[in-house]
Write a protein that holds these residues in place. Structure first.
Motif, PDB file in Angstrom:
ATOM      1  N   ASP A   3      10.923  -7.934  32.179  1.00  0.00           N
ATOM      2  CA  ASP A   3      11.905  -9.012  32.289  1.00  0.00           C
ATOM      3  C   ASP A   3      12.180  -9.675  30.951  1.00  0.00           C
ATOM      4  O   ASP A   3      13.293 -10.141  30.707  1.00  0.00           O
ATOM      5  CB  ASP A   3      11.457 -10.033  33.332  1.00  0.00           C
ATOM      6  CG  ASP A   3      10.130 -10.676  32.975  1.00  0.00           C
ATOM      7  OD1 ASP A   3       9.297 -10.034  32.327  1.00  0.00           O
ATOM      8  OD2 ASP A   3       9.926 -11.840  33.360  1.00  0.00           O
ATOM      9  N   PHE A   7      15.810 -10.127  29.395  1.00  0.00           N
ATOM     10  CA  PHE A   7      16.343 -11.429  28.972  1.00  0.00           C
ATOM     11  C   PHE A   7      16.783 -11.380  27.512  1.00  0.00           C
ATOM     12  O   PHE A   7      17.812 -11.959  27.144  1.00  0.00           O
ATOM     13  CB  PHE A   7      15.301 -12.530  29.166  1.00  0.00           C
ATOM     14  CG  PHE A   7      15.792 -13.877  28.702  1.00  0.00           C
ATOM     15  CD1 PHE A   7      16.615 -14.652  29.507  1.00  0.00           C
ATOM     16  CD2 PHE A   7      15.462 -14.355  27.439  1.00  0.00           C
ATOM     17  CE1 PHE A   7      17.096 -15.872  29.077  1.00  0.00           C
ATOM     18  CE2 PHE A   7      15.940 -15.581  26.995  1.00  0.00           C
ATOM     19  CZ  PHE A   7      16.759 -16.342  27.822  1.00  0.00           C
ATOM     20  N   PHE A  23      20.550 -21.975  28.842  1.00  0.00           N
ATOM     21  CA  PHE A  23      19.824 -21.189  29.833  1.00  0.00           C
ATOM     22  C   PHE A  23      19.103 -22.160  30.770  1.00  0.00           C
ATOM     23  O   PHE A  23      18.243 -22.930  30.335  1.00  0.00           O
ATOM     24  CB  PHE A  23      18.836 -20.241  29.162  1.00  0.00           C
ATOM     25  CG  PHE A  23      19.503 -19.156  28.365  1.00  0.00           C
ATOM     26  CD1 PHE A  23      20.090 -18.079  29.012  1.00  0.00           C
ATOM     27  CD2 PHE A  23      19.568 -19.220  26.983  1.00  0.00           C
ATOM     28  CE1 PHE A  23      20.728 -17.069  28.284  1.00  0.00           C
ATOM     29  CE2 PHE A  23      20.196 -18.224  26.248  1.00  0.00           C
ATOM     30  CZ  PHE A  23      20.787 -17.145  26.899  1.00  0.00           C
ATOM     31  N   TRP A  27      14.592 -19.535  34.061  1.00  0.00           N
ATOM     32  CA  TRP A  27      14.308 -19.151  32.686  1.00  0.00           C
ATOM     33  C   TRP A  27      14.121 -20.367  31.790  1.00  0.00           C
ATOM     34  O   TRP A  27      13.347 -20.322  30.832  1.00  0.00           O
ATOM     35  CB  TRP A  27      15.377 -18.200  32.142  1.00  0.00           C
ATOM     36  CG  TRP A  27      14.988 -16.786  32.416  1.00  0.00           C
ATOM     37  CD1 TRP A  27      15.397 -15.998  33.445  1.00  0.00           C
ATOM     38  CD2 TRP A  27      14.054 -16.005  31.663  1.00  0.00           C
ATOM     39  NE1 TRP A  27      14.780 -14.772  33.398  1.00  0.00           N
ATOM     40  CE2 TRP A  27      13.953 -14.742  32.310  1.00  0.00           C
ATOM     41  CE3 TRP A  27      13.292 -16.230  30.531  1.00  0.00           C
ATOM     42  CZ2 TRP A  27      13.119 -13.726  31.846  1.00  0.00           C
ATOM     43  CZ3 TRP A  27      12.461 -15.212  30.062  1.00  0.00           C
ATOM     44  CH2 TRP A  27      12.381 -13.983  30.711  1.00  0.00           C
ATOM     45  N   ALA A  51      18.788 -14.992  35.594  1.00  0.00           N
ATOM     46  CA  ALA A  51      18.987 -15.971  34.531  1.00  0.00           C
ATOM     47  C   ALA A  51      20.263 -16.751  34.812  1.00  0.00           C
ATOM     48  O   ALA A  51      21.340 -16.165  34.940  1.00  0.00           O
ATOM     49  CB  ALA A  51      19.084 -15.271  33.177  1.00  0.00           C
ATOM     50  N   ALA A 100      22.199 -11.870  35.602  1.00  0.00           N
ATOM     51  CA  ALA A 100      22.605 -13.181  35.089  1.00  0.00           C
ATOM     52  C   ALA A 100      23.746 -13.720  35.933  1.00  0.00           C
ATOM     53  O   ALA A 100      24.590 -12.965  36.423  1.00  0.00           O
ATOM     54  CB  ALA A 100      23.036 -13.068  33.631  1.00  0.00           C
TER      55      ALA A 100
END
Length: 269
Positions: A3, A7, A23, A27, A51, A100
């Motif tokens: 992950d 990210f 963000f 996250w 995210a 995301a």
């Protein structure tokens, strides 16, 4: 792909807009550990595969975020009947892979003149879902740098996350309208964030009084204080469920309530 690597791919793809995006969500909670004021605890942060990226609804964005994500290997998935539809931008093809979502502030009634829900909008080529109080997360965000033990991942500098007081206040404001199954995780996020920065509570108090209160509507500030009293007035089923979430530590609801009540009273006095 782990992950953190996923990210990092997202953060690199969004680098041209790094000064405009924040963000948020899980996250932000994880990235708080990278801030120099954080006291790192002996337990791991909760894992999250999504995210949340907060965008200012009144900002002007140069370029096209959707195209940048596509070049980085992200695929757009349309997931609702809203116009434009709610979108996820996924990396890879695994069902449990990384994705995301883009979020911005919902203002007004939440209903368009046509009678349709005012739920989404297009910003810089991506579909952003409109949610209440997202603007709070954009007030004086903190910046962190993210380094990895994996030498194939370049250090990422200047990543913006909500200041922790804004993060906690927004969680309190949305608590009542959150899906029931989401509330315990939000409560745990608040508790863990207070543990990270509780030793520097004076910084959090100053952030509330000197940064957020002067910039946020008085009515909304009052709602934060009222929500704090409601969420942490006593041990509730939500708090009990929050205590059961971590698998690497034992939490007692009474202890969680005590810490949250004490520090939130000091911050929001």
């Amino acid at each position: 792909m782990n992950d953190l690597e996923a990210f990092a791919k997202l953060a690199i793809a969004l680098q041209p807009w790094r000064h405009q995006i924040v963000f948020a969500g899980g996250w932000a909670y994880r990235l708080y550990r990278q801030h120099p004021l954080a006291i790192i605890p002996p337990y791991d942060a909760l894992y999250t595969r999504d995210a949340d990226v907060a965008l200012g609804d009144k900002d002007t964005f140069e370029g096209n975020i959707k195209e940048a994500l596509a070049k980085a290997g992200f695929h757009e998935q349309l997931e609702s009947e809203f116009r434009p539809p709610v979108s996820k931008y996924t990396l890879g093809t695994e069902e449990q892979g990384f994705y995301a979502e883009f979020l911005t502030t919902l203002r007004g009634s939440g209903v368009k003149r046509s009678g349709e829900p005012d739920a989404t909008t297009k910003l810089a080529g991506v579909t952003a879902q409109k949610l209440r109080y997202m603007d709070l997360l954009l007030i004086e965000p903190w910046q962190i740098s993210l380094a990895s033990d994996d030498k194939s991942i370049e250090p990422l500098d200047g990543l913006q996350i909500p200041n922790p007081v804004a993060f906690i206040a927004q969680k309190l404001l949305i608590h009542e309208n959150r899906k029931k199954e989401k509330r315990p995780q939000d409560v745990l996020y608040i508790y863990d964030t207070l543990e990270l920065f509780g030793a520097r509570v004076e910084v959090l108090t100053t952030t509330w009084k000197k940064v957020i209160v002067p910039l946020y509507p008085e009515r909304e500030v009052a709602k934060v204080i009222d929500a704090r009293r409601q969420v942490f007035s006593k041990v509730t089923d939500t708090l009990r469920e929050a205590a059961r979430i971590p698998s690497d530590r034992t939490l007692e609801p009474d202890d969680m309530l005590g810490l949250c009540s004490e520090l939130l009273d000091e911050i929001f006095e």
